[in-house]
Write a protein that holds these residues in place. Sequence first.
Motif, PDB file in Angstrom:
ATOM      1  N   GLN A  82      83.210  31.434  17.523  1.00 21.01           N
ATOM      2  CA  GLN A  82      82.838  31.438  16.116  1.00 21.01           C
ATOM      3  C   GLN A  82      81.816  30.338  15.937  1.00 21.01           C
ATOM      4  O   GLN A  82      82.000  29.212  16.424  1.00 21.01           O
ATOM      5  CB  GLN A  82      84.036  31.179  15.207  1.00 21.01           C
ATOM      6  N   PHE A  83      80.726  30.663  15.277  1.00 22.78           N
ATOM      7  CA  PHE A  83      79.660  29.705  14.986  1.00 22.78           C
ATOM      8  C   PHE A  83      79.657  29.501  13.481  1.00 22.78           C
ATOM      9  O   PHE A  83      79.109  30.302  12.735  1.00 22.78           O
ATOM     10  CB  PHE A  83      78.305  30.237  15.471  1.00 22.78           C
ATOM     11  N   GLY A  88      73.225  21.165   8.918  1.00 25.00           N
ATOM     12  CA  GLY A  88      72.775  20.403  10.076  1.00 25.00           C
ATOM     13  C   GLY A  88      73.749  20.398  11.245  1.00 25.00           C
ATOM     14  O   GLY A  88      73.527  19.703  12.235  1.00 25.00           O
ATOM     15  N   VAL A  89      74.832  21.161  11.124  1.00 23.03           N
ATOM     16  CA  VAL A  89      75.866  21.192  12.162  1.00 23.03           C
ATOM     17  C   VAL A  89      76.268  22.641  12.426  1.00 23.03           C
ATOM     18  O   VAL A  89      76.435  23.419  11.486  1.00 23.03           O
ATOM     19  CB  VAL A  89      77.122  20.398  11.725  1.00 23.03           C
ATOM     20  N   ARG A 120      70.875  29.581  18.617  1.00 22.30           N
ATOM     21  CA  ARG A 120      70.942  29.970  17.202  1.00 22.30           C
ATOM     22  C   ARG A 120      70.390  28.901  16.268  1.00 22.30           C
ATOM     23  O   ARG A 120      69.792  29.233  15.243  1.00 22.30           O
ATOM     24  CB  ARG A 120      72.391  30.264  16.807  1.00 22.30           C
ATOM     25  N   ALA A 121      70.636  27.635  16.584  1.00 24.26           N
ATOM     26  CA  ALA A 121      70.217  26.540  15.696  1.00 24.26           C
ATOM     27  C   ALA A 121      69.865  25.330  16.561  1.00 24.26           C
ATOM     28  O   ALA A 121      70.677  24.409  16.710  1.00 24.26           O
ATOM     29  CB  ALA A 121      71.313  26.217  14.698  1.00 24.26           C
ATOM     30  N   PRO A 122      68.659  25.317  17.142  1.00 27.63           N
ATOM     31  CA  PRO A 122      68.306  24.295  18.133  1.00 27.63           C
ATOM     32  C   PRO A 122      68.348  22.856  17.655  1.00 27.63           C
ATOM     33  O   PRO A 122      68.530  21.952  18.466  1.00 27.63           O
ATOM     34  CB  PRO A 122      66.886  24.674  18.560  1.00 27.63           C
ATOM     35  N   THR A 123      68.216  22.620  16.367  1.00 31.04           N
ATOM     36  CA  THR A 123      68.202  21.235  15.885  1.00 31.04           C
ATOM     37  C   THR A 123      69.554  20.772  15.363  1.00 31.04           C
ATOM     38  O   THR A 123      69.709  19.601  15.017  1.00 31.04           O
ATOM     39  CB  THR A 123      67.138  21.055  14.781  1.00 31.04           C
ATOM     40  N   ASP A 124      70.522  21.670  15.288  1.00 37.50           N
ATOM     41  CA  ASP A 124      71.842  21.312  14.768  1.00 37.50           C
ATOM     42  C   ASP A 124      72.630  20.463  15.758  1.00 37.50           C
ATOM     43  O   ASP A 124      72.495  20.619  16.976  1.00 37.50           O
ATOM     44  CB  ASP A 124      72.676  22.568  14.488  1.00 37.50           C
ATOM     45  N   ILE A 125      73.469  19.607  15.218  1.00 35.29           N
ATOM     46  CA  ILE A 125      74.525  18.966  15.997  1.00 35.29           C
ATOM     47  C   ILE A 125      75.562  20.055  16.266  1.00 35.29           C
ATOM     48  O   ILE A 125      75.794  20.925  15.415  1.00 35.29           O
ATOM     49  CB  ILE A 125      75.148  17.807  15.188  1.00 35.29           C
ATOM     50  N   ILE A 126      76.195  20.028  17.424  1.00 39.61           N
ATOM     51  CA  ILE A 126      77.256  20.987  17.729  1.00 39.61           C
ATOM     52  C   ILE A 126      78.561  20.210  17.799  1.00 39.61           C
ATOM     53  O   ILE A 126      78.646  19.190  18.483  1.00 39.61           O
ATOM     54  CB  ILE A 126      76.989  21.696  19.070  1.00 39.61           C
ATOM     55  N   ASP A 127      79.549  20.686  17.054  1.00 42.56           N
ATOM     56  CA  ASP A 127      80.850  20.045  17.132  1.00 42.56           C
ATOM     57  C   ASP A 127      81.957  21.087  17.115  1.00 42.56           C
ATOM     58  O   ASP A 127      81.701  22.290  16.971  1.00 42.56           O
ATOM     59  CB  ASP A 127      81.033  18.976  16.047  1.00 42.56           C
TER      60      ASP A 127
END
Length: 170
Positions: A82-83, A88-89, A120-127
């Motif tokens: 799930q994304f 920004g995340v 999908r979102a290259p500039t997002d932080i992933i958590d």
Amino acid sequence: MTASTDTDQALPAKSHFTVVPLSDALAEELSTWRYESPYDFYNWSTWEVMQQLGIEFGDAYVREQQYAAVTSDDGRLIGFAQFFPLLGVTRIGLGLRPDLCGTGLGLPLVQAIVAEAIHRAPTDIIDLEVHVWNTRAIRTYERSGFIITDTYAKQTATGSVDVHCMCYAP
């Protein structure tokens, strides 16, 4: 559709995983997965109930926007992602098919999901959030490049649970 029971052909640890849309058929299969205690907390409602109530991937729009299947080279469903978009995340949720837990496939599963999140979102932080007691998952996430950045109580349908927030920091 019934739960995957293709355990007669084990997946090699070096399998290539592909992230694909979570179709109705794959969503129905996913809803049949059953984890043993204490991981049974992660079991889904039946496909029929999820569709009737429009919850999680039982809602076609939410499924299309947020959910994906992770398949093996031969097309078998081995996991899901799930994304969940925040400002920004990209918060990820994920699961490995119960009969594959403990087989060394968690790391390549997480790596495939992180690659998709970046795509999908290259500039997002992933958590992600993980229950503090789930040491098996925490070890896999750490090996995948995640670090614990916070710990807090989170309200769920079954009450308050303590979770770690882990951020991807390769």
